[in-house]
Write a protein that holds these residues in place. Structure first.
Motif, PDB file in Angstrom:
ATOM      1  N   SER A  22       0.827  -1.076  -0.009  1.00  0.00           N
ATOM      2  CA  SER A  22      -0.004   0.072   0.029  1.00  0.00           C
ATOM      3  C   SER A  22       0.893   1.165  -0.084  1.00  0.00           C
ATOM      4  N   PRO A  23       0.468   2.370  -0.751  1.00  0.00           N
ATOM      5  CA  PRO A  23       1.210   3.545  -0.727  1.00  0.00           C
ATOM      6  C   PRO A  23       0.959   4.217   0.636  1.00  0.00           C
ATOM      7  N   ASN A  24       2.139   5.072   0.569  1.00  0.00           N
ATOM      8  CA  ASN A  24       2.205   6.196   1.970  1.00  0.00           C
ATOM      9  C   ASN A  24       1.094   7.089   1.576  1.00  0.00           C
ATOM     10  N   PRO A  25       0.457   7.709   2.718  1.00  0.00           N
ATOM     11  CA  PRO A  25      -0.671   8.896   2.384  1.00  0.00           C
ATOM     12  C   PRO A  25      -0.253   9.868   1.349  1.00  0.00           C
ATOM     13  N   GLU A  26       0.906  10.162   1.158  1.00  0.00           N
ATOM     14  CA  GLU A  26       1.372  11.169   0.371  1.00  0.00           C
ATOM     15  C   GLU A  26       1.134  10.548  -1.208  1.00  0.00           C
ATOM     16  N   GLU A  27       1.823   9.553  -1.351  1.00  0.00           N
ATOM     17  CA  GLU A  27       1.842   8.611  -2.622  1.00  0.00           C
ATOM     18  C   GLU A  27       0.109   8.585  -2.830  1.00  0.00           C
ATOM     19  N   LYS A  28      -0.659   8.067  -2.076  1.00  0.00           N
ATOM     20  CA  LYS A  28      -2.006   7.764  -2.172  1.00  0.00           C
ATOM     21  C   LYS A  28      -2.787   9.072  -2.659  1.00  0.00           C
ATOM     22  N   GLU A  29      -2.493  10.113  -2.223  1.00  0.00           N
ATOM     23  CA  GLU A  29      -3.108  11.528  -2.328  1.00  0.00           C
ATOM     24  C   GLU A  29      -2.806  11.941  -4.088  1.00  0.00           C
ATOM     25  N   LYS A  30      -1.317  11.498  -4.352  1.00  0.00           N
ATOM     26  CA  LYS A  30      -0.980  11.746  -5.845  1.00  0.00           C
ATOM     27  C   LYS A  30      -1.783  10.905  -6.615  1.00  0.00           C
ATOM     28  N   LEU A  31      -2.022   9.568  -6.210  1.00  0.00           N
ATOM     29  CA  LEU A  31      -2.641   8.761  -7.041  1.00  0.00           C
ATOM     30  C   LEU A  31      -4.274   8.990  -7.162  1.00  0.00           C
ATOM     31  N   LYS A  32      -4.725   9.630  -6.104  1.00  0.00           N
ATOM     32  CA  LYS A  32      -6.036  10.101  -6.132  1.00  0.00           C
ATOM     33  C   LYS A  32      -6.319  11.167  -7.204  1.00  0.00           C
ATOM     34  N   GLN A  33      -5.362  12.182  -7.073  1.00  0.00           N
ATOM     35  CA  GLN A  33      -5.249  13.326  -7.878  1.00  0.00           C
ATOM     36  C   GLN A  33      -5.163  13.073  -9.329  1.00  0.00           C
ATOM     37  N   PHE A  34      -4.287  12.206  -9.718  1.00  0.00           N
ATOM     38  CA  PHE A  34      -4.037  11.647 -10.984  1.00  0.00           C
ATOM     39  C   PHE A  34      -5.363  10.825 -11.436  1.00  0.00           C
ATOM     40  N   LEU A 137      -7.843  -0.268 -12.669  1.00  0.00           N
ATOM     41  CA  LEU A 137      -9.107  -0.776 -11.917  1.00  0.00           C
ATOM     42  C   LEU A 137      -8.720  -1.247 -10.500  1.00  0.00           C
ATOM     43  N   ARG A 138      -7.539  -1.774 -10.261  1.00  0.00           N
ATOM     44  CA  ARG A 138      -7.126  -2.048  -9.021  1.00  0.00           C
ATOM     45  C   ARG A 138      -6.773  -0.970  -8.286  1.00  0.00           C
ATOM     46  N   ASP A 139      -6.073  -0.012  -8.510  1.00  0.00           N
ATOM     47  CA  ASP A 139      -5.772   1.282  -8.000  1.00  0.00           C
ATOM     48  C   ASP A 139      -7.020   2.046  -7.361  1.00  0.00           C
ATOM     49  N   LEU A 140      -7.861   2.230  -8.209  1.00  0.00           N
ATOM     50  CA  LEU A 140      -9.096   2.953  -8.065  1.00  0.00           C
ATOM     51  C   LEU A 140      -9.698   2.127  -6.936  1.00  0.00           C
ATOM     52  N   GLU A 141      -9.992   0.768  -7.022  1.00  0.00           N
ATOM     53  CA  GLU A 141     -10.545   0.011  -5.739  1.00  0.00           C
ATOM     54  C   GLU A 141      -9.951   0.162  -4.620  1.00  0.00           C
ATOM     55  N   LYS A 142      -8.398   0.321  -4.755  1.00  0.00           N
ATOM     56  CA  LYS A 142      -7.855   0.365  -3.378  1.00  0.00           C
ATOM     57  C   LYS A 142      -8.264   1.645  -2.954  1.00  0.00           C
ATOM     58  N   LEU A 143      -8.189   2.841  -3.758  1.00  0.00           N
ATOM     59  CA  LEU A 143      -8.287   4.296  -3.518  1.00  0.00           C
ATOM     60  C   LEU A 143      -9.955   4.521  -2.648  1.00  0.00           C
ATOM     61  N   MET A 144     -10.895   3.760  -3.196  1.00  0.00           N
ATOM     62  CA  MET A 144     -12.305   3.934  -2.875  1.00  0.00           C
ATOM     63  C   MET A 144     -12.726   2.759  -1.775  1.00  0.00           C
ATOM     64  N   GLY A 145     -11.938   1.976  -1.391  1.00  0.00           N
ATOM     65  CA  GLY A 145     -12.356   0.871  -0.731  1.00  0.00           C
ATOM     66  C   GLY A 145     -12.745  -0.133  -1.478  1.00  0.00           C
ATOM     67  N   SER A 146     -13.330  -1.288  -1.080  1.00  0.00           N
ATOM     68  CA  SER A 146     -13.795  -2.655  -1.565  1.00  0.00           C
ATOM     69  C   SER A 146     -14.929  -2.459  -2.524  1.00  0.00           C
ATOM     70  N   ARG A 147     -15.978  -1.456  -2.106  1.00  0.00           N
ATOM     71  CA  ARG A 147     -17.130  -1.428  -3.179  1.00  0.00           C
ATOM     72  C   ARG A 147     -17.114  -0.095  -3.867  1.00  0.00           C
ATOM     73  N   PRO A 148     -16.682   0.231  -4.901  1.00  0.00           N
ATOM     74  CA  PRO A 148     -16.716   1.497  -5.309  1.00  0.00           C
ATOM     75  C   PRO A 148     -18.293   1.977  -5.785  1.00  0.00           C
TER      76      PRO A 148
END
Length: 157
Positions: A22-34, A137-148
């Motif tokens: 799992s990415p750290n919070p900063e990487e997760k935020e960058k991924l979400k913004q992407f 798709l896997r990235d998005l599911e990790k960002l959004m939780g198990s149930r997008p």
């Protein structure tokens, strides 16, 4: 120079790949913004005023459709060609077949054969794109939780 392509089916590659930590919070935020920026490009009917969750859900929905379409193209196109050729040749060889109909069948058979040959040359490219969409798709599911959240009134397809 040609870039080397992997022509293995996507299912094989996905099953052999190790998932990253799992990415750290900063990487997760960058991924979400992407992915939020990507949702603006790929889902233009979804308002930027919608919540992040709704926009990411719309992107998730769109990517699932891309995967479905590309999966139909990720196939060995040469399968069935000998049978198709035999069937067309059998029909064309019949003595009582109208000439105009034979000509039309021959033209359509030629177009279909050209398509299959062209599609078979691009299979590696299609597989690469499909692999990338599965990763997204896997990235998005990790960002959004198990149930997008996917809502038809948001995605407007």
């Amino acid at each position: 120079m040609h870039e080397e392509q992997n022509n293995a089916p996507v299912k094989t590659i996905r099953s052999n790949r190790q998932e990253a930590d799992s990415p750290n919070p900063e990487e997760k935020e960058k991924l979400k913004q992407f992915y939020l920026a990507q949702s603006l490009r790929l889902c233009p009917t979804v308002s930027a005023d919608r919540s992040e969750t709704q926009r990411l859900g719309a992107l998730h929905h769109k990517i699932k459709h891309f995967i479905k379409a590309l999966t139909n193209l990720d196939r060995p196109w040469e399968n069935g060609m000998p049978e198709m050729q035999k069937a067309c040749l059998h029909f064309l060889a019949l003595q009582n077949s109208p000439r105009a109909e034979c000509q039309k069948i021959f033209e359509e058979w030629t177009k279909w054969s050209d398509f299959l040959i062209a599609a078979s040359f691009h299979r590696g490219f299609i597989s690469q794109i499909l692999q990338d969409y599965h990763r997204q798709l896997r990235d998005l599911e990790k960002l959004m939780g198990s149930r997008p959240i996917e809502s038809q009134n948001i995605t407007n397809e």
